[in-house]
Each structure stands twice: as structure tokens, then as C-alpha cells.
Design a protein around this motif. Structure first.
Motif, short mmCIF file in Angstrom:
data_model
loop_
_atom_site.label_atom_id
_atom_site.label_comp_id
_atom_site.label_asym_id
_atom_site.label_seq_id
_atom_site.Cartn_x
_atom_site.Cartn_y
_atom_site.Cartn_z
N TYR A 166 44.87 19.51 21.43
CA TYR A 166 45.90 19.00 22.27
C TYR A 166 47.06 18.96 21.00
O TYR A 166 48.41 18.91 21.47
N LYS A 167 46.85 19.03 19.56
CA LYS A 167 48.30 18.77 18.76
C LYS A 167 48.73 20.24 18.52
O LYS A 167 49.94 20.26 18.26
N THR A 168 48.15 21.27 18.64
CA THR A 168 48.59 22.69 18.38
C THR A 168 48.46 23.52 19.55
O THR A 168 49.37 24.53 19.51
N ALA A 169 47.52 23.55 20.25
CA ALA A 169 47.11 24.53 21.36
C ALA A 169 48.11 24.14 22.63
O ALA A 169 47.86 23.12 23.23
N LYS A 170 48.66 25.14 23.27
CA LYS A 170 49.28 25.11 24.48
C LYS A 170 48.45 25.40 25.66
O LYS A 170 47.54 26.30 25.67
N VAL A 171 48.68 24.69 26.80
CA VAL A 171 47.92 25.24 27.85
C VAL A 171 48.55 26.29 28.64
O VAL A 171 49.82 25.93 29.13
N THR A 172 47.86 27.28 28.90
CA THR A 172 48.57 28.48 29.36
C THR A 172 47.92 29.02 30.79
O THR A 172 46.78 28.94 30.89
N GLU A 173 48.59 29.49 31.56
CA GLU A 173 48.06 29.98 33.03
C GLU A 173 47.40 31.37 32.63
O GLU A 173 46.44 31.71 33.24
N ASP A 174 47.90 32.19 31.81
CA ASP A 174 47.52 33.61 31.59
C ASP A 174 46.68 33.79 30.42
O ASP A 174 46.89 33.23 29.21
N TYR A 175 45.58 34.70 30.68
CA TYR A 175 44.54 34.93 29.80
C TYR A 175 44.30 36.43 29.49
O TYR A 175 44.50 37.15 30.64
N SER A 176 43.76 36.93 28.61
CA SER A 176 43.46 37.98 28.28
C SER A 176 42.34 38.44 27.62
O SER A 176 42.10 37.77 26.45
N ILE A 177 41.54 39.25 28.02
CA ILE A 177 40.15 39.42 27.38
C ILE A 177 40.06 40.91 27.23
O ILE A 177 40.02 41.66 27.86
N GLN A 178 39.62 41.12 25.81
CA GLN A 178 39.74 42.47 25.22
C GLN A 178 38.32 42.74 24.63
O GLN A 178 37.69 42.10 23.95
N ALA A 179 37.75 43.86 25.26
CA ALA A 179 36.67 44.53 24.84
C ALA A 179 36.73 44.80 23.33
O ALA A 179 37.77 45.82 23.14
N ARG A 180 35.82 44.67 22.47
CA ARG A 180 35.94 45.13 21.16
C ARG A 180 34.71 46.13 20.48
O ARG A 180 33.72 45.77 21.21
N ASN A 181 35.01 46.91 19.77
CA ASN A 181 33.84 47.62 19.14
C ASN A 181 33.15 46.77 17.91
O ASN A 181 33.55 46.40 17.12
N THR A 182 31.69 46.97 18.17
CA THR A 182 30.92 45.80 17.39
C THR A 182 30.96 46.63 16.20
O THR A 182 30.30 45.66 15.24
N GLU A 183 31.21 47.60 16.00
CA GLU A 183 31.22 48.25 14.43
C GLU A 183 32.19 47.89 13.63
O GLU A 183 32.12 47.69 12.52
N ASP A 184 33.59 48.18 14.16
CA ASP A 184 34.78 48.02 13.25
C ASP A 184 35.68 47.02 13.89
O ASP A 184 36.88 46.77 13.45
N ASN A 185 35.19 46.39 15.08
CA ASN A 185 36.11 45.39 15.76
C ASN A 185 37.50 45.92 16.28
O ASN A 185 38.40 45.22 16.46
N SER A 186 37.54 47.22 16.45
CA SER A 186 38.80 48.06 17.11
C SER A 186 38.60 47.71 18.50
O SER A 186 37.64 47.44 19.23
N PRO A 187 39.73 47.50 19.12
CA PRO A 187 39.92 47.29 20.54
C PRO A 187 39.61 48.47 21.30
O PRO A 187 39.69 49.67 21.06
N LEU A 188 39.03 48.08 22.47
CA LEU A 188 38.49 49.45 23.21
C LEU A 188 39.12 49.26 24.72
O LEU A 188 38.93 48.17 25.44
N GLY A 189 39.92 50.24 25.16
CA GLY A 189 40.63 50.14 26.55
C GLY A 189 41.50 49.29 26.36
O GLY A 189 41.93 48.37 25.54
N SER A 190 42.09 48.82 27.78
CA SER A 190 42.82 47.81 28.03
C SER A 190 42.34 46.58 28.43
O SER A 190 41.05 46.61 28.83
N PRO A 191 42.95 45.36 28.24
CA PRO A 191 42.18 44.14 28.31
C PRO A 191 42.20 43.84 29.55
O PRO A 191 42.99 44.38 30.49
N TYR A 192 41.25 42.86 30.00
CA TYR A 192 41.06 42.40 31.36
C TYR A 192 42.02 41.21 31.54
O TYR A 192 41.73 40.41 30.54
N LYS A 193 43.18 40.98 32.32
CA LYS A 193 43.74 39.93 32.41
C LYS A 193 43.51 39.19 33.82
O LYS A 193 43.64 39.83 34.71
#
Length: 214
Positions: A166-193
Motif C-alpha cells: 500500500y505504500k508503493t504500489a498503485k492499484v491499476t485496472e489494466d494488467y498484462s501477462i507475458q509468456a516467457r522462454n524458460t531457457e533465456d527468459n525472453s518474451p514470446l509473442g504478444s502479451p495477453y491483456k
């Protein structure tokens, strides 16, 4: 006396070195996700990538499939542990274990997904927070499912809880979920919003009731 003193000093030095080594080893084990056999088993069960990333609300690899059903900002009134209200984020979904080993939805999600709050000028990654499964929330069973080891070939509905400071984090309406490569943590495709719903929860301390019944 001098020899005994030297022996005692040497013993204390060895004890200090041993304690430091154990502490360093413990810290390294905490920092490394793959530093022990159980983590390796989780990695084996959760690893695998799909270059396309999310298709709709679903992300699928050779070892599993996860659908994001909804996300909710939950305002918590918890006068027993925190005089100021705080917000937790509940992510609900459906998980299918396609690997040959048991793995929990939370473990699989940690290896494969990055959950972000979308702020006005940036994104902030969230990590799972304190487990509220025992506090009587309506997500109790789903939160327990999130920690449960799902058998190979089985599907389960689950929830994962994220805390917002509550001291630092703002409550937001929008979220983004990004798939990640399990070997190098690079993003895969577009995030699901997706946009979050809103809910409330008042923490009810039953410890005094338990004590009075004994």
C-alpha cells in the motif's frame, strides 16, 4: 592455558567459517531457482516454450497449458495485521499438466509467465504474495489448488494471489501477462491483456474462537 586458549580460538574460527559457509550456501540456494533437486524436478515439468506465446487467453507448451480466466483487485480490510487497508490481486485460471511429472499451477506459472500491472508510463511485475487460503476468502479452494501438484494429464481450476504494497504500489485496472522462454527468459509473442474486476474482503480472526473452544 595458552594452548587451551589457542584451541578455543581455532574452534571458534572454524565455527564462524562453517556458519558463514552455510549461510552463503543457503542464500545462494534461495537465489537460484534450479539449485536443488526439487527445483530441477519442477523445471523439468514446467520447461518448454511456444514461440507464438498466447493465443487468446491461453498459453500452451509441450509440458502444459494455462488459460487466464480473470483477474481481480481485492481490497482487504485487515485490522489485526495491518491498520491500513491493502489490496491483493487474485489471478484465476485453468491449468492442464501435459508433462510426465506432477507440478502445481503456481510453479508452472512462475516459470512460464510474467504478470505485470500496466501503469501510466510503465509496467510493474508482480510476484506471488502471502497465501490467503486459510483466511476464509471465497477463493480458498482455488488458492489451495494453485499450490497443489497436478498429476500428468489432469486439469484443474486454480487461483494465485499477489500482494500490493500500500505504500508503493498503485492499484491499476489494466494488467498484462507475458509468456516467457524458460531457457533465456525472453518474451514470446504478444502479451495477453485484460482488465481487473473489483471485490472486497474483511479478514476475520478466529484464533480467539479456537482458543475458547479448547
Amino acid at each position: 592455558m595458552k594452548k587451551r586458549h589457542l584451541a578455543g580460538t581455532a574452534g571458534l574460527l572454524l565455527l564462524a567459517l562453517w556458519t558463514t559457509a552455510c549461510s552463503t550456501s543457503s542464500n545462494n540456494a534461495t537465489e537460484s531457482r534450479y539449485s536443488n533437486s526439487s527445483s530441477k524436478k519442477v523445471k523439468d515439468a514446467a520447461s518448454g516454450s511456444n514461440d507464438k506465446g498466447f493465443v487468446g487467453n491461453r498459453y500452451t507448451t509441450n509440458n502444459g497449458s494455462i488459460s487466464i480466466d480473470k483477474i481481480t483487485n481485492v481490497k482487504v480490510n485487515d485490522q489485526y495485521r495491518n491498520l491500513k487497508n491493502f489490496t491483493m490481486v487474485i489471478l484465476e485460471g485453468t491449468f492442464t499438466n501435459k508433462s510426465s511429472k506432477p507440478v502445481s499451477p503456481k510453479e508452472w506459472a512462475l516459470y512460464n509467465l510474467e504478470v505485470n500491472q500496466v501503469l501510466s508510463n510503465s509496467e510493474r511485475e508482480l510476484v506471488p504474495g502471502s497465501d490467503e487460503a486459510d483466511n476464509g476468502t471465497k477463493w480458498e479452494e482455488l488458492l489451495r489448488n494453485g499450490d497443489s501438484k497436478v498429476l500428468p494429464g489432469k486439469t484443474i481450476k486454480f487461483a494465485i494471489e499477489y500482494d500490493l504494497d500500500y505504500k508503493t504500489a498503485k492499484v491499476t485496472e489494466d494488467y498484462s501477462i507475458q509468456a516467457r522462454n524458460t531457457e533465456d527468459n525472453s518474451p514470446l509473442g504478444s502479451p495477453y491483456k485484460l482488465k481487473a474486476g473489483m471485490d472486497n474482503f474483511t479478514y476475520h480472526d478466529t484464533s480467539y474462537e479456537d482458543a475458547s473452544s479448547n
